[in-house]
Structure formats: C-alpha cells, structure tokens
Write a protein that holds these residues in place. Structure first.
Motif, short mmCIF file in Angstrom:
data_model
loop_
_atom_site.label_atom_id
_atom_site.label_comp_id
_atom_site.label_asym_id
_atom_site.label_seq_id
_atom_site.Cartn_x
_atom_site.Cartn_y
_atom_site.Cartn_z
N PHE A 247 -42.03 165.46 -21.45
CA PHE A 247 -41.49 165.18 -23.16
C PHE A 247 -41.14 163.93 -23.07
O PHE A 247 -40.23 163.33 -22.61
N ASP A 248 -41.98 163.11 -23.76
CA ASP A 248 -41.83 161.55 -24.02
C ASP A 248 -42.47 161.20 -25.44
O ASP A 248 -43.48 160.99 -25.60
N LEU A 249 -41.29 161.01 -26.37
CA LEU A 249 -41.71 160.76 -27.69
C LEU A 249 -40.82 159.79 -28.57
O LEU A 249 -39.26 160.20 -28.29
N ALA A 250 -41.18 158.50 -28.90
CA ALA A 250 -40.35 157.72 -29.65
C ALA A 250 -40.87 157.43 -30.93
O ALA A 250 -42.28 157.63 -31.15
N THR A 251 -40.18 157.14 -31.83
CA THR A 251 -40.62 156.89 -33.19
C THR A 251 -40.89 155.30 -33.17
O THR A 251 -40.47 154.66 -32.66
N TRP A 252 -41.96 155.20 -34.24
CA TRP A 252 -42.43 153.52 -34.45
C TRP A 252 -42.26 153.48 -35.96
O TRP A 252 -42.10 154.18 -36.66
N TYR A 253 -42.09 152.01 -36.30
CA TYR A 253 -41.98 151.64 -37.42
C TYR A 253 -43.08 150.65 -37.75
O TYR A 253 -43.21 149.56 -36.90
N ALA A 254 -43.67 150.53 -38.97
CA ALA A 254 -44.64 149.48 -39.26
C ALA A 254 -44.89 149.27 -40.60
O ALA A 254 -44.64 150.16 -41.37
N ILE A 255 -45.39 148.22 -41.15
CA ILE A 255 -45.47 147.79 -42.58
C ILE A 255 -46.99 147.79 -42.88
O ILE A 255 -47.86 147.76 -42.10
N GLY A 256 -47.11 148.68 -44.08
CA GLY A 256 -48.49 148.97 -44.52
C GLY A 256 -48.53 148.47 -46.05
O GLY A 256 -47.46 148.52 -46.59
N PHE A 257 -49.98 148.16 -46.28
CA PHE A 257 -50.25 147.65 -47.71
C PHE A 257 -51.19 148.50 -48.41
O PHE A 257 -52.07 149.52 -47.59
N PRO A 258 -51.48 148.71 -49.71
CA PRO A 258 -52.61 149.44 -50.19
C PRO A 258 -54.06 148.77 -49.72
O PRO A 258 -54.16 147.76 -49.37
N ALA A 259 -54.79 149.77 -49.43
CA ALA A 259 -55.99 149.29 -48.87
C ALA A 259 -56.81 148.06 -49.94
O ALA A 259 -56.60 148.21 -51.04
N GLY A 260 -57.48 147.14 -49.38
CA GLY A 260 -58.00 146.13 -49.98
C GLY A 260 -56.97 144.83 -50.27
O GLY A 260 -57.37 143.94 -50.64
N THR A 261 -55.74 144.98 -49.90
CA THR A 261 -54.84 143.88 -49.80
C THR A 261 -55.42 142.72 -49.08
O THR A 261 -56.09 142.88 -47.85
N PRO A 262 -55.54 141.41 -49.65
CA PRO A 262 -56.31 140.43 -49.22
C PRO A 262 -55.81 140.06 -47.61
O PRO A 262 -54.65 140.19 -47.16
N ALA A 263 -56.77 139.70 -46.81
CA ALA A 263 -56.24 139.30 -45.28
C ALA A 263 -55.27 138.40 -45.30
O ALA A 263 -54.59 138.26 -44.38
N ALA A 264 -55.31 137.36 -46.09
CA ALA A 264 -54.20 136.09 -46.10
C ALA A 264 -52.99 136.90 -46.52
O ALA A 264 -52.03 136.34 -45.77
N VAL A 265 -52.70 137.70 -47.33
CA VAL A 265 -51.45 138.37 -47.55
C VAL A 265 -51.14 139.03 -46.42
O VAL A 265 -49.75 139.15 -45.86
N GLN A 266 -51.89 139.85 -45.57
CA GLN A 266 -51.51 140.50 -44.40
C GLN A 266 -51.00 139.81 -43.40
O GLN A 266 -50.23 140.12 -42.53
N ALA A 267 -51.95 138.58 -43.03
CA ALA A 267 -51.75 137.69 -42.00
C ALA A 267 -50.16 137.15 -42.21
O ALA A 267 -49.47 137.16 -41.21
N ARG A 268 -50.06 136.49 -43.28
CA ARG A 268 -48.65 136.02 -43.68
C ARG A 268 -47.67 136.93 -43.50
O ARG A 268 -46.55 136.57 -42.65
N LEU A 269 -47.58 138.17 -43.80
CA LEU A 269 -46.57 139.11 -43.77
C LEU A 269 -46.40 139.47 -42.25
O LEU A 269 -45.26 139.77 -41.80
N ALA A 270 -47.44 139.71 -41.52
CA ALA A 270 -47.31 140.02 -40.26
C ALA A 270 -46.74 138.78 -39.31
O ALA A 270 -45.98 139.12 -38.59
N GLU A 271 -47.09 137.63 -40.01
CA GLU A 271 -46.60 136.45 -39.07
C GLU A 271 -44.84 136.48 -39.35
O GLU A 271 -44.02 136.16 -38.31
#
Length: 319
Positions: free
Chosen positions: A244-268
């Motif tokens: 038994f080995d289970l940890a939860t993860w957290y990540a940010i998501g956007f609606p599909a089609g959000t511009p790559a520039a938006v996603q890159a800045r937010l990820a950075e």
C-alpha cells in the motif's frame, strides 16, 4: 498492488517556455476554483498559493469553493469556462479517480481540461476516535472482520482520493466497511467526534491539528514512508497491508484551449512560488511536499493516475 513511485520534484520549465510565458499578464481577477468545502487540504493549499500568484501576476486570484461529487462540480465549471486565463482550478487525485470511477461525467477529463502545473504531494491518514479503543490499524481491521459492513468510515465525498484510498484498503485487507461521504473535512471530523462514524480517511494537513490535540488517533499513513510530522504513526505497509503506497497530488488546470503563453507563465510562477522559503515553511507545517512541473509533466502524471484508477476500479463500488 498499490505500489507507486514517489513523486519527486520535477525540473522547472525550459527557458524558452518561461520566456514565452512572460508575454501574458492577466487583465482582470482570476477565479481559482477548488472542488471541496473550506477546511480541507485542497482549500488550505489554494488559499496559500493564491496570494503568491496574485503578487507575481499583478492581479487578484480569488479562491472559489465549489464542493460536491468528489470535485466534479468544480471540474465541470472549469471545463465550461472561457479559455482565456481568467479561470483555473486546483486539481487533485480525485480528478483522476472520478475519471475512472463515475460512469458518466459532464466533461471529458482529457479533452476539456488542460493540466498546467504541479504544486505538491501529501500522504493521507486513517483516523479513529480515541474513545473507541481502536489504537492501531490491525485493531480496526479486526473490528471490521468481526462485524462485516458495520464499521463506518467517513471521507469528503464519493469519487474523492480519500474514497479511493478507503476502498483500496478494504479490497487489500479483505474487509467490508460502510463508506459515509461528507461535504468537507470539518463535517467528517464532527461525525468522528460524535460517534456517527468510527473512522475517517483524510489528508494529513487537514487533520494534523486534531491529531496533535488528541481529538483523533492516527492509525496509519498511506504513503510508503512515515510522515515527518507524525513519526510515531506507521505506514499501511508497516501495519500489514503489503504494497500500500498512495499519496495525493495537487496541480493547477485550465479550460482546454487556454493559450500556451498563459499556461507557461502560470507554470513558471507556480514553480517559483512553491520553491520560495515562505511557502516551503507553510508546506512543511502541513506535511506537503512541493513539486514542480509544467503542462507536459502534469498531463503525463494525470494520465498515469487515471490509468491506475481504472486498473483498480473493479474493487471499488461505482456511483
């Protein structure tokens, strides 16, 4: 087997993507959806991250609670939002679990949502009420075997990570339990305190205060290693649930089609925020491990987690 590799902090985005991301700056407040009631780890994490992102982006980031159906109501709202960078969501394992568990969803988990940035990982913990005489995981399993189906265990909802962990435990241990979903961590803890349920499966950060105050007893953590904040609490594997080995993860998501520039800045900016000493200290106090990774890494993780949940689906009652 519920083995999984420990999620290590992933490298920061390539310089080219970061440079592209600098071209985007939000022109209005950003809705930061999360799919659970106030008081849980997802809510706490969103509220820790929001002011850091707001300062970096020069625009307000407003956390909006949309609880219900294991986070799927918030995910539906995200999927239907305009892909202009003004709406994002803090996803967790429940997003992948719901994709495998629910027969029908009002959105396509892979086609309608763009994963953008990893944030953190954390173990879950199984709690019991001190008064019930259940001091260890073997005690709880013995009680469940003595009266099949009589043991009640609370989580924050059907299709949540906590629900998945509970059903996985029941399957591996060969026990029958009654799952009792609540709309948030506070309600589940009240149910434990009043005797409405005998146990609670929840993320460590959301219940650490109750454990440290003696209001709840931690029986076992779900990850491969003991939690530094609860060094005396064994893992599920140490307590007899091999693999038994289970940890939860957290990540940010956007609606599909959000511009790559938006996603890159937010990820950075997310990677920069979780690496900053101030947020790292707060993460440590909640048992959270910072993680970083951009859209490709986040999408790969979620696809792997959906596949993992699909593999385990046969042992989990489907809504």
């Amino acid at each position: 087997m519920l083995r999984r590799r420990h999620l290590l902090a992933l490298p920061l985005l390539p310089r080219t993507a970061a440079a592209q991301g600098q071209a985007w700056s939000p022109d209005r407040p950003i809705r930061f959806l999360q799919g659970f009631a106030p008081g849980g780890t997802t809510d706490i994490l969103a509220r820790l991250l929001a002011p850091e992102l707001a300062a970096a982006l020069g625009q307000r980031v407003v956390v909006e609670n949309c609880p219900g159906a294991g986070g799927t109501l918030a995910a539906e709202a995200l999927a239907r939002a305009r892909p202009d960078g003004a709406t994002m969501m803090l996803l967790n394992n429940g997003f992948a679990v719901a994709a495998a568990l629910f027969r029908r969803l009002p959105y396509d988990p892979e086609a309608d949502i763009d994963p953008c940035a990893l944030v953190a990982t954390a173990p879950l913990v199984l709690l019991a009420a001190p008064r019930d005489g259940i001091g260890t995981l073997p005690d709880l399993l013995a009680a469940a075997r003595a009266r099949p189906g009589a043991l009640t265990v609370a989580t924050v909802g059907i299709g949540s990570t906590q629900h998945f962990a509970l059903e996985a435990l029941a399957a591996l241990a060969g026990i029958g339990v009654t799952h009792v979903p609540y709309r948030g961590t506070p309600a589940a803890l009240v149910a434990l305190r009043t005797g409405e349920v005998q146990a609670v499966m929840e993320t460590l950060g959301a219940v650490l205060g109750q454990v440290q105050a003696g209001e709840a007893r931690a029986l076992a953590v779900t990850a491969a290693a003991r939690a530094p904040l609860l060094p005396d609490v064994p893992t599920m594997a140490e307590s007899g649930i091999a693999g038994f080995d289970l940890a939860t993860w957290y990540a940010i998501g956007f609606p599909a089609g959000t511009p790559a520039a938006v996603q890159a800045r937010l990820a950075e900016e997310t990677a920069r925020a979780v690496a900053a000493p101030r947020l790292r200290a707060q993460f440590d106090s909640l048992g959270l491990q910072p993680a970083s990774g951009g859209p490709e890494a986040t999408r790969a993780l979620i696809r792997a987690e959906i596949a993992r949940a699909l593999q385990a689906r046969a042992s989990i009652p489907q809504p």
